[in-house]
Design a protein around this motif. Structure first.
Motif, short mmCIF file in Angstrom:
data_model
loop_
_atom_site.label_atom_id
_atom_site.label_comp_id
_atom_site.label_asym_id
_atom_site.label_seq_id
_atom_site.Cartn_x
_atom_site.Cartn_y
_atom_site.Cartn_z
N ALA A 81 18.48 3.50 4.68
CA ALA A 81 18.31 2.79 5.95
C ALA A 81 18.60 3.67 7.17
O ALA A 81 18.07 3.42 8.25
N THR A 82 19.42 4.69 6.98
CA THR A 82 19.81 5.52 8.15
C THR A 82 19.38 6.97 8.01
O THR A 82 19.67 7.78 8.89
N PHE A 83 18.70 7.30 6.93
CA PHE A 83 18.23 8.67 6.72
C PHE A 83 17.29 9.08 7.86
O PHE A 83 16.53 8.28 8.37
N ARG A 84 17.38 10.37 8.26
CA ARG A 84 16.47 10.89 9.30
C ARG A 84 15.75 12.12 8.75
O ARG A 84 16.39 13.00 8.20
N GLY A 85 14.49 12.18 8.98
CA GLY A 85 13.70 13.37 8.62
C GLY A 85 13.51 14.22 9.87
O GLY A 85 14.45 14.43 10.62
N TYR A 86 12.29 14.69 10.08
CA TYR A 86 12.02 15.46 11.30
C TYR A 86 12.41 14.64 12.52
O TYR A 86 12.09 13.46 12.60
N GLY A 87 13.05 15.28 13.47
CA GLY A 87 13.40 14.59 14.71
C GLY A 87 12.57 15.16 15.84
O GLY A 87 11.76 16.06 15.63
N PRO A 88 12.81 14.70 17.06
CA PRO A 88 12.05 15.24 18.19
C PRO A 88 12.38 16.72 18.41
O PRO A 88 13.56 17.08 18.40
N GLU A 89 11.36 17.55 18.60
CA GLU A 89 11.59 19.00 18.73
C GLU A 89 12.51 19.34 19.88
O GLU A 89 13.22 20.34 19.87
N GLN A 90 12.48 18.52 20.93
CA GLN A 90 13.31 18.84 22.10
C GLN A 90 14.70 18.24 22.02
O GLN A 90 15.50 18.40 22.94
#
Ligand code: PLP
Length: 407
Positions: A67-76
């Motif tokens: 539920a809280t996993f993050r993959g690629y995030g915003p490059e900036q």
């Protein structure tokens, strides 16, 4: 066979600290019992603050849950950190910036080096001497140094001598330069620019439509009034300056990696086809192509630096390093040396005694006292005859070194 980038042939073979490490390793191998104290390191020794560790743990746990996993995030960078930067680094100093002018990255070293991707050919580039070697080397690598003369000088680089006579502050040149690197508080001299000194550079940049690249990696060490913590505290900077900040030396992120680069939307550059382009747009395009954001867990760790507890812990660490710097400074003063820096900076810059060369003094301190520093000549020709020491050691090793030197 492929063609190599020939610009690398124009660089000294090794990075300064590689040479120092080799010399120290050779000395230690020849003298296995020597208790070598490193007072030359540019790396911190205090562990990460507790609030940063807690934020890291909790972010790691988030990564382990669907539920809280993050993959690629915003490059900036994530909005939570960029917002925290605006609220904590800039708002209290009366600086208004927009969220999309803030870029999170993995280090001021990479960003100052990578920013050269945005430069066209034909710029004249001004670099303080002495200074952090990355500005010069990264421009040479990317071909912006121009032709190398027989003397070793580069046709498109203008050095700005920082000498005792000008309090180690670069002065605006009489002729036009296009790109200007400034570093305040400075590595290696430990001296910082006043509002008036920095204002003169902004006026110069606006007059000649130059770009200032302002490295504020050590701003948290400023203890005296009258010294800007950000270039944007001075009006007009938002039209001509890019700023680099880092969590490395402030919050102990040298191995964790997180930094901030500010590229205001009103900073522009010319293009050959005519007209201007926004450097903010170009940097975003560059980062989206070549960078895939600082890890989520590291950005959460950086955010924790702004919590009341994190801020208190960081201040405590800074005071610790500044106490070391003060002890080193006073030790060399007692030894009769002329000493600079160490007040708004973790760096102490000393004139080598009896006209010794920088490397000669390096050998002298290593052999006589088993103490390692950094030869000033490694930061530029004007650093010859000077030597850099740092407050980044532990209090125990600093005290031991001081006692050894004064015995
Ligand atoms: N800028 C200056 C002036 C430095 O002295 C250093 C590190 O020594 C850096 C940038 C590198 O910072 P970071 O660890 O964020 O890459």
């Amino acid at each position: 066979m492929v063609w190599a980038n020939g610009n690398f042939q124009k660089l000294p073979e090794n990075y300064l600290f590689t040479d120092i490490a080799r010399k120290v390793a050779e000395y230690q191998a020849a003298h296995p019992d020597a208790d070598i104290i490193r007072l030359g390191i540019g790396d911190v020794t205090r562990p990460l603050p507790g609030s940063v560790i807690a934020a890291l743990h909790s972010a790691v746990d988030e990564m382990g849950e669907a539920a809280t996993f993050r993959g690629y995030g915003p490059e900036q960078g994530y909005t939570f950190l960029r917002q925290a930067v605006l609220e904590n680094e800039y708002k209290p100093r009366g600086v208004t910036l927009e969220l999309d002018e803030i870029f999170i990255s993995d280090g001021a070293k990479s960003d100052t080096g990578n920013f050269t991707d945005l430069f066209g050919s034909g710029n004249i580039i001004a670099i303080p001497d002495p200074v952090y070697p990355v500005y010069l080397d990264s421009n040479i690598m990317s071909g912006h140094g121009g032709k190398q003369e027989i003397t070793g000088e580069f046709s498109r680089i203008r050095f700005l001598p920082c000498l005792e006579e000008n309090n180690f502050q670069p002065e605006t040149p009489r002729r036009r330069v296009d790109i200007i690197y400034l570093c305040s508080p400075n590595n290696p001299t430990g001296t910082a620019m006043t509002f008036d000194q920095l204002r003169a550079w902004i006026e110069y940049a606006l007059r000649y439509e130059s770009l200032i690249l302002f490295d504020a990696a050590y701003e948290r060490y400023i203890t005296q009034d009258g010294i800007p913590h950000s270039i944007y505290e001075i009006e007009g900077a938002e039209r001509c300056a890019v700023e680099f900040r880092s969590y490395s030396k402030t919050a102990g992120f040298t191995g964790t990696r997180c930094s901030v680069t500010v590229v205001p939307k009103s900073v522009t550059a010319r293009i050959r086809e005519g007209g201007t382009v926004s450097l903010n747009k170009m940097w975003l395009r560059r980062q989206c192509t070549k960078f895939n954001e600082t890890p989520y867990i590291v950005q959460r760790a950086a955010e924790a630096v702004y919590s009341p507890e994190g801020s208190r812990e960081v201040d405590e660490n800074i005071r610790y390093y500044l106490r070391n710097a003060a002890a080193i400074r006073s030790c060399f003063e007692t030894m009769g040396c002329r000493v600079f820096g160490g007040v708004n900076s973790p760096y102490i810059w000393l004139k080598t005694p009896e006209g010794m060369g920088s490397w000669e003094y390096f050998d002298y301190l290593l052999q006589k006292y088993n103490i390692v520093g950094t030869p000033g000549a490694g930061f530029g020709a004007c650093g010859e005859g000077y030597f850099r020491l740092t407050g980044f050691g532990t209090a125990e090793s600093t005290e031991k070194a001081v006692a050894r030197l004064l015995a």
